[in-house]
Scaffold this motif. Structure first.
Motif, mmCIF file in Angstrom:
data_model
loop_
_atom_site.group_PDB
_atom_site.id
_atom_site.type_symbol
_atom_site.label_atom_id
_atom_site.label_comp_id
_atom_site.label_asym_id
_atom_site.label_seq_id
_atom_site.Cartn_x
_atom_site.Cartn_y
_atom_site.Cartn_z
ATOM 1 N N THR A 97 44.236 15.503 23.104
ATOM 2 C CA THR A 97 42.959 16.181 23.351
ATOM 3 C C THR A 97 41.957 15.938 22.231
ATOM 4 O OG1 THR A 97 43.756 18.243 22.328
ATOM 5 C CG2 THR A 97 44.076 18.005 24.706
ATOM 6 N N GLN A 100 40.071 12.775 22.730
ATOM 7 C CA GLN A 100 39.023 12.962 23.727
ATOM 8 C C GLN A 100 37.836 13.700 23.117
ATOM 9 O OE1 GLN A 100 40.913 14.607 27.365
ATOM 10 N NE2 GLN A 100 42.794 13.708 26.570
ATOM 11 N N SER A 126 34.278 12.815 35.584
ATOM 12 C CA SER A 126 35.326 13.539 34.864
ATOM 13 C C SER A 126 34.972 13.673 33.386
ATOM 14 C CB SER A 126 36.666 12.812 35.014
ATOM 15 O OG SER A 126 37.650 13.404 34.200
ATOM 16 N N CYS A 130 34.252 17.262 31.295
ATOM 17 C CA CYS A 130 35.054 17.617 30.113
ATOM 18 C C CYS A 130 34.176 17.752 28.873
ATOM 19 C CB CYS A 130 36.141 16.571 29.884
ATOM 20 S SG CYS A 130 37.458 16.587 31.121
ATOM 21 N N THR A 134 33.577 21.098 26.560
ATOM 22 C CA THR A 134 33.807 21.049 25.116
ATOM 23 C C THR A 134 32.658 21.666 24.327
ATOM 24 O OG1 THR A 134 35.330 19.177 25.145
ATOM 25 C CG2 THR A 134 34.008 19.426 23.164
ATOM 26 N N TYR A 203 40.768 23.721 26.669
ATOM 27 C CA TYR A 203 40.279 22.433 27.185
ATOM 28 C C TYR A 203 41.356 21.737 28.015
ATOM 29 C CZ TYR A 203 39.195 17.484 27.332
ATOM 30 O OH TYR A 203 38.997 16.192 27.761
ATOM 31 N N SER A 204 42.590 21.749 27.522
ATOM 32 C CA SER A 204 43.689 21.126 28.245
ATOM 33 C C SER A 204 43.887 21.773 29.613
ATOM 34 C CB SER A 204 44.977 21.228 27.420
ATOM 35 O OG SER A 204 46.061 20.630 28.078
ATOM 36 N N LYS A 207 41.003 20.664 31.990
ATOM 37 C CA LYS A 207 41.133 19.300 32.488
ATOM 38 C C LYS A 207 42.311 19.158 33.445
ATOM 39 C CE LYS A 207 41.608 14.496 31.082
ATOM 40 N NZ LYS A 207 41.800 13.540 29.968
ATOM 41 N N PHE A 211 39.486 20.848 36.445
ATOM 42 C CA PHE A 211 38.209 21.430 36.029
ATOM 43 C C PHE A 211 38.006 22.833 36.602
ATOM 44 C CE2 PHE A 211 37.579 16.843 37.134
ATOM 45 C CZ PHE A 211 37.878 16.351 35.867
#
Length: 369
Positions: A97, A100, A126, A130, A134, A203-204, A207, A211
């Motif tokens: 992560t 990313q 995508s 994300c 973030t 966040y993980s 995703k 979403f």
């Protein structure tokens, strides 16, 4: 975003957590490296009830975890043997992560926009979803990004791999040490690590759930609660009890690159065991003795103590280290006339600084094997 208020919720909650934990005083000022390595995965230890500082998957009473549960968890990450374990661990830390997050931080770069234009429509969509998510955390985690999440998850997986007999403990600790080098360069406290962990976990969830804001919010709230416990719940507040690991600064008063050759010949390059009370705290050695040197090691046999160490302190290997006699002599030149004494000799420093000699019972001394 489904709800424009969501970002302010994440940011506000994470800042409140950070402000609550950032100035807490730790009960243990020096954390052993072997404990620190496992404390990196403390949220998972809290979740599964395993010992916070034991690399093995056991609870505080020593009861082993469920092998079936551990195997199922490893399989969910694609780990079925040592080879796949190394692949998952490497991917998690090198392209997890936080990798990313770093890409999102390059979004405004002209070169990166070229890369973005080369993505498929689905891939670009995508990426942008994300990246937008973030933004909820950027102001709080800053450069630390999601690295805390990747590291905690990696240590958890490594512990499970030991339990599944994919790794031996020494190999596992070596892997953790290598992977944590960037961590030690970028973090110096549990508070920054904690918010990085929470943000990365949310966040993980966002995703991996396709979403889904609801799932992300649920995961975020759960992780905030667990992290708060690790600081503020007296039953499990290990991130408040143990300080962040800091390498000891040995003999800080010496210019280690310009030591005088005070102990001549081979003896000066031979090792000696020195208590941290001397090498870290700067107390002059007041109790020194010479025992039979260890075999297969350039050992002088000399041992240096402040004299006020407890039996428990002295028996803990974390509280001493090995230094050449020349290093010790540069710290305290008054030991130099004593260094040719025979094995079994003990010197005690009197209040005026003078050493007096006695003998040691050889039966109580360390064996040379």
């Amino acid at each position: 975003m489904e709800n424009a208020a969501q970002p302010s919720y994440y940011e506000k909650t994470l800042k409140e957590l950070y402000d609550k934990i950032k100035d807490l005083k730790h009960d243990i000022t020096y954390t052993k490296l072997e404990d620190f390595q496992i404390l990196l995965a403390a949220p998972y230890s809290l979740m599964d009830g395993s010992d916070f500082t034991n690399i093995k998957m056991v609870d505080p009473a020593g009861n082993a975890a469920s092998r079936t549960k551990v195997d199922e968890d490893l399989k969910s990450f694609g780990v079925i043997d040592e080879e796949t374990a190394m692949q998952v661990i490497s991917r998690g830390c090198l392209r997890g992560t936080h990798w990313q997050y770093a890409q999102f931080m390059m979004y405004d770069s002209g070169n990166f926009n070229i890369e973005l234009d080369n993505m498929s429509e689905k891939g670009r969509e995508s990426f942008l979803k994300c990246r937008d998510f973030t933004q909820n955390f950027k102001s709080v985690v800053g450069k630390h990004g999601y690295f805390g999440w990747d590291m905690a998850l990696t240590v958890k997986i490594i512990r499970e791999c030991i339990y599944a007999d994919f790794f031996e403990e020494p190999s596992a600790r070596s892997i953790i040490q290598d992977l944590s080098k960037p961590l030690m360069k970028n973090f110096d406290n549990w508070a920054d690590y904690a918010v990085s962990f929470v943000a990365g976990g949310a966040y993980s969830a966002f995703k991996n759930s396709g979403f889904n804001e609801v799932e992300a919010r649920k995961s975020f709230d759960y992780l905030v609660k667990k992290v708060d416990q690790l600081f503020n719940d007296e039953r499990v507040n290990v991130w408040k009890v143990y300080n962040w690991y800091v390498k000891k600064d040995y003999f800080p008063m010496l210019d280690k690159d310009n030591l005088e050759p005070l102990v001549k010949g081979d003896l000066g390059s031979r090792g000696s065991f020195v208590s941290d009370r001397v090498s870290v705290d700067g107390v002059l050695p007041c109790m020194i003795y010479r025992e039979k040197p260890f075999k297969n090691f350039p050992d002088s046999g000399w041992r240096f103590f402040a004299g006020d160490e407890s039996k428990e302190y002295s028996s803990d290997r974390e509280n001493s280290n090995i230094f050449t006699l020349n290093v010790v002599a540069n710290f305290d030149p008054t030991i130099i006339p004593l260094l040719d004494a025979e094995v079994g000799t003990v010197y005690i420093r009197k209040e005026g600084g003078e050493f007096i000699e006695s003998k040691m019972d050889m039966s109580s001394m360390a064996e040379d094997d």
